[in-house]
Write an enzyme that holds these catalytic residues in place. Structure first.
Site, PDB file in Angstrom:
ATOM      1  N   CYS A 135       0.839  -1.195   0.000  1.00 61.98           N
ATOM      2  CA  CYS A 135       0.000   0.000   0.000  1.00 61.98           C
ATOM      3  C   CYS A 135       0.880   1.253   0.000  1.00 61.98           C
ATOM      4  O   CYS A 135       1.442   1.636   1.026  1.00 61.98           O
ATOM      5  CB  CYS A 135      -0.930   0.014   1.205  1.00 61.98           C
ATOM      6  SG  CYS A 135      -2.032   1.451   1.204  1.00 61.98           S
ATOM      7  N   CYS A 138      -0.155   4.114   2.468  1.00 61.15           N
ATOM      8  CA  CYS A 138       0.139   3.804   3.865  1.00 61.15           C
ATOM      9  C   CYS A 138       1.641   3.832   4.128  1.00 61.15           C
ATOM     10  O   CYS A 138       2.082   4.339   5.169  1.00 61.15           O
ATOM     11  CB  CYS A 138      -0.459   2.456   4.250  1.00 61.15           C
ATOM     12  SG  CYS A 138      -2.272   2.451   4.251  1.00 61.15           S
TER      13      CYS A 138
END
Length: 175
Positions: A135, A138
């Site tokens: 991700c 993130c």
């Protein structure tokens, strides 16, 4: 109880580099013991391999003694939270529509504010798990928080090295 040596012994000759890296990334790095084993345990959960999970839990308990439980509990929480958040935020990033970025996530994340160790170490563990889960949003967010919180780029690099090798070991054990 499984140990790091058991995991290394189970890796076939095709995974010799992983076998060697598994030991070196856990021994030679800039992380505190709590950071090292928090990352290792959380990444073992994220890699979803039972042997690695048992080995990292065993090694963390051996290395940290009576300091192990809060580190392990934070690692469990980080792996679970990032399992959820990484899917959701990776979706937002991959779709690339502004309309999704304005929608409320509506996902409970109270544990992010209720760490048992310390916030910066917890964020470092989340960063390593987010790297495994791929991700980008993130990873960028957690990297910013940890570096602003005093974690060096060398420590970030070492955490992600641990994540990559634990993931590689899980793949090796499954192949």
């Amino acid at each position: 109880m499984a140990s790091l040596e058991v995991v290394r012994g189970e890796l076939a000759e095709a995974h010799k580099d992983t076998r060697m890296n598994l030991q070196s990334v856990l021994e030679n790095n800039s992380l505190t013991p709590e950071q090292r084993w928090g990352v290792a345990v959380a990444c073992a959960f994220a890699a979803r391999n039972e042997l690695i999970k048992k080995a990292m839990l065993h090694e963390a308990k051996q290395a940290l003694g009576d300091k192990a439980e809060p580190v392990i509990e934070d690692a469990r929480a980080a792996a679970s939270l990032m399992g959820m958040n990484n899917i959701y935020y990776r979706f937002r990033h991959m779709v690339g529509k502004e309309s999704y970025s304005t929608k409320r996530a509506g996902l409970r994340m109270n544990r992010l504010g209720q760490v048992l160790t310390n916030k910066v170490d917890f964020e470092l563990v989340c960063l390593a798990v987010s790297a495994i889960n791929g991700c980008e949003m993130c990873v960028q967010s957690h990297e910013k928080v940890v570096t602003e919180g005093g974690i060096s780029e060398d420590q970030v690099n070492d955490a992600v090295r641990i994540a990559s090798v634990i993931h590689a070991a899980a793949v090796g054990l499954e192949s």
